[in-house]
Design a protein around this motif. Structure first.
Motif, mmCIF file in Angstrom:
data_model
loop_
_atom_site.group_PDB
_atom_site.id
_atom_site.type_symbol
_atom_site.label_atom_id
_atom_site.label_comp_id
_atom_site.label_asym_id
_atom_site.label_seq_id
_atom_site.Cartn_x
_atom_site.Cartn_y
_atom_site.Cartn_z
ATOM 1 N N CYS A 318 1.075 -1.109 -0.025
ATOM 2 C CA CYS A 318 0.048 -0.001 0.010
ATOM 3 C C CYS A 318 0.892 1.197 -0.145
ATOM 4 O O CYS A 318 2.015 1.301 0.425
ATOM 5 C CB CYS A 318 -1.084 0.075 1.312
ATOM 6 S SG CYS A 318 0.054 0.469 2.879
ATOM 7 N N ASP A 322 -2.768 5.552 -0.007
ATOM 8 C CA ASP A 322 -3.710 4.406 0.460
ATOM 9 C C ASP A 322 -4.123 4.573 2.285
ATOM 10 O O ASP A 322 -5.370 4.480 2.299
ATOM 11 C CB ASP A 322 -3.447 3.175 0.251
ATOM 12 C CG ASP A 322 -3.180 2.798 -1.158
ATOM 13 O OD1 ASP A 322 -4.172 3.151 -1.873
ATOM 14 O OD2 ASP A 322 -2.311 2.165 -1.579
ATOM 15 N N PRO A 357 -12.655 -1.151 -1.693
ATOM 16 C CA PRO A 357 -12.700 -1.800 -3.086
ATOM 17 C C PRO A 357 -11.134 -2.481 -3.281
ATOM 18 O O PRO A 357 -11.350 -3.427 -4.058
ATOM 19 C CB PRO A 357 -13.255 -0.840 -3.740
ATOM 20 C CG PRO A 357 -12.542 0.403 -3.193
ATOM 21 C CD PRO A 357 -12.560 0.458 -1.777
ATOM 22 N N THR A 358 -10.117 -1.873 -3.023
ATOM 23 C CA THR A 358 -8.897 -2.506 -3.435
ATOM 24 C C THR A 358 -7.919 -3.066 -2.374
ATOM 25 O O THR A 358 -8.157 -3.068 -1.247
ATOM 26 C CB THR A 358 -8.022 -1.601 -3.865
ATOM 27 O OG1 THR A 358 -7.415 -0.849 -2.969
ATOM 28 C CG2 THR A 358 -8.848 -0.572 -4.861
ATOM 29 N N ASP A 359 -7.256 -4.140 -2.746
ATOM 30 C CA ASP A 359 -6.237 -4.871 -2.008
ATOM 31 C C ASP A 359 -5.165 -4.146 -1.223
ATOM 32 O O ASP A 359 -4.829 -4.273 -0.122
ATOM 33 C CB ASP A 359 -5.594 -6.059 -2.878
ATOM 34 C CG ASP A 359 -6.311 -7.114 -3.519
ATOM 35 O OD1 ASP A 359 -7.321 -7.384 -2.865
ATOM 36 O OD2 ASP A 359 -6.050 -7.819 -4.364
ATOM 37 N N GLU A 361 -5.890 -1.060 -0.289
ATOM 38 C CA GLU A 361 -6.513 -0.392 0.706
ATOM 39 C C GLU A 361 -6.763 -1.282 1.975
ATOM 40 O O GLU A 361 -6.556 -0.860 3.158
ATOM 41 C CB GLU A 361 -8.009 0.195 0.224
ATOM 42 C CG GLU A 361 -7.787 1.301 -0.748
ATOM 43 C CD GLU A 361 -9.175 1.874 -1.126
ATOM 44 O OE1 GLU A 361 -9.926 1.093 -0.824
ATOM 45 O OE2 GLU A 361 -9.097 3.209 -1.906
#
Length: 462
Positions: A318, A322, A357-359, A361
């Protein structure tokens, strides 16, 4: 052992991985091999794959022995684990498989055991779930498998089991005995009343120092591995105490004792020289024993496991952006995401706020969570001086800077050694010498609203 011992091998058995490291006389690592630490479920209860570790270890030592002369072997392992053995060292010696501490014995046994365990203010060992109190494991095994238990000649702490298999010499050692076992009184440096009441005193082998050489590797193992016949087996140590070792001087103190944050499957905050009267059983606070015998106030949580639960097993890196996004949108991870101990044990973890929604994050949230939990633990211990971060979280570039931003007035230092356990093992074989480990101060990370995010997180724990 002396500082001139030469090349050594450290057997480092963590809860998640097993590592063998070949280290030279200066403390430099020459080679490293790893394997997963597998829990087997093909026996009477979940148990460690001791034979798998043993055969892999001997094969790897054969590889190492062909590279450089190995003068000593040092076992370092996780805690809350013991082996019940007979006299047959050449056949593993186990009268029962080595129980996995995450196994939960029957609830009726827990009720009975709670009436047997010593008072917290004598052992500073909190009442823990599953088999994290080693005394409960032993009491259950004695009750459930009386015939096998009756064949036991020695109760060996896990590092000393491997030392015994390698050397044939049985020993006890305080760092594993004092790791929330209910078996040891750290202030008195003696066994607890539980050991005597259960009739286990005669099964406890002679106490030795963690750095004592027990003897040479057994001849059959020399033949199998090619190790030198005079290769010595060191008694060994509990892993977080191995990490602590280089922060203690010869008297077991430090000019200005830092708090040590040892990170891995477990994140353990230790405060050498701290007071025991501030420890709280309900917060899973405990007194470990250093290799030198002194009680050390500690608190821990299963940080590596919880990080994986939040970020996923294949966590994506990240960015600072993020992290800022998580803070700005107000998404919080509230403990706990592992069932095995910690200050919020018994509380079910939850994620509140906008979805991620994201890896990347999710990794950011996991990072923020582990920093906040570490900060909470350091405050509970009364940490007011320097802080040293060791272990696997040193590989996360954001962890220490985020912590430094919360611990204003305290210098947060990061070691360049992701495995303080290996350095501690090297110190045991080269007793009296200090490893050449570099470190650097962590610069506080400038995230808008980060201290306020912490306050809102704390408010939701109330």
């Amino acid at each position: 052992m002396s500082a001139s011992v030469g090349n050594i091998v450290v057997l480092d058995i963590g809860k998640t991985n097993v590592k063998l490291a070949l280290i030279d006389a200066s403390g430099a690592q020459l080679a490293e091999r790893r394997k997963a630490n597998t829990v087997l479920r093909d026996g009477p209860y979940p148990h460690h794959d001791t034979e798998g570790i043993w055969n892999w270890m001997l094969d790897t030592m054969k590889e190492f022995a062909a590279t450089a002369p190995v003068r000593a072997i040092v076992p370092v392992t996780h805690g809350a684990t013991a082996a019940l053995v007979d006299a047959q060292v050449e056949n593993s010696g186990l009268v029962l498989p080595v129980l996995d501490y995450e196994f939960e014995p029957p609830a009726t046994q827990r009720t009975e055991y709670l009436g047997q365990r010593p008072a917290y203010d004598t052992t500073y060992s909190p009442s823990l779930p599953a088999g994290l109190n080693l005394g409960r494991q032993l009491a259950w095994l004695a009750s459930a498998y009386p015939a096998e238990f009756a064949r036991t000649k020695h109760i060996l702490m896990y590092p000393q089991y491997w030392a015994w298999r390698l050397s044939g010499v049985a020993a006890g050692e305080v760092t594993s005995l004092g790791c929330h076992t209910d078996l040891w009184q750290p202030s008195r440096q003696q066994y607890s009343q539980l050991v005597e009441r259960q009739g286990w005193s005669t099964l406890m082998p002679p106490l030795r120092n963690a750095w004592d050489a027990l003897g040479p590797v057994l001849p059959a193992l020399v033949e199998r591995t090619g190790l030198p016949a005079d290769c010595q087996v060191v008694c060994g140590i509990h892993d977080s105490n191995a990490s602590l070792l280089r922060h203690l001087d010869a008297t077991g103190s430090h000019a200005a004792p830092p708090a040590i944050l040892s990170t891995g499957t477990w994140v353990i905050a230790a405060l050498p020289g701290g007071q025991l009267d501030g420890l709280k059983e309900a917060s899973d606070m405990l007194a470990n024993c250093s290799a030198l015998g002194q009680p050390v106030p500690c608190i821990r949580f299963m940080g590596g496991r919880e990080f994986g639960a939040l970020a996923g097993t294949e966590a994506m890196p990240c960015s600072v952006a993020d992290l800022q996004q998580i803070i700005d949108q107000g998404t919080y991870a509230l403990p706990a995401f592992a069932e095995a101990g910690g200050p919020f044990a018994g509380r079910k973890g939850s994620v509140v706020g906008p979805a991620l929604p994201t890896d990347a994050e999710r990794t950011a949230l996991a990072t923020l969570y582990c920093v906040l939990m570490s900060d909470w633990c350091l405050t509970a211990l009364g940490s007011a001086g320097d802080i040293v971060v060791e272990g696997s979280f040193t590989n996360n570039p954001h962890f220490a800077p985020l912590l430094a931003a919360l611990r204003r007035g305290q210098q947060v230092t990061v070691t360049d050694d992701a495995s303080g356990t290996t350095s501690g093992g090297w110190m045991l074989a080269h007793w009296g010498a200090a490893p050449a480990v570099r470190s650097h101060a962590a610069d506080p990370i400038a995230l808008q609203g980060w201290p306020q995010y912490r306050e809102r997180w704390l408010a939701q724990l109330a």
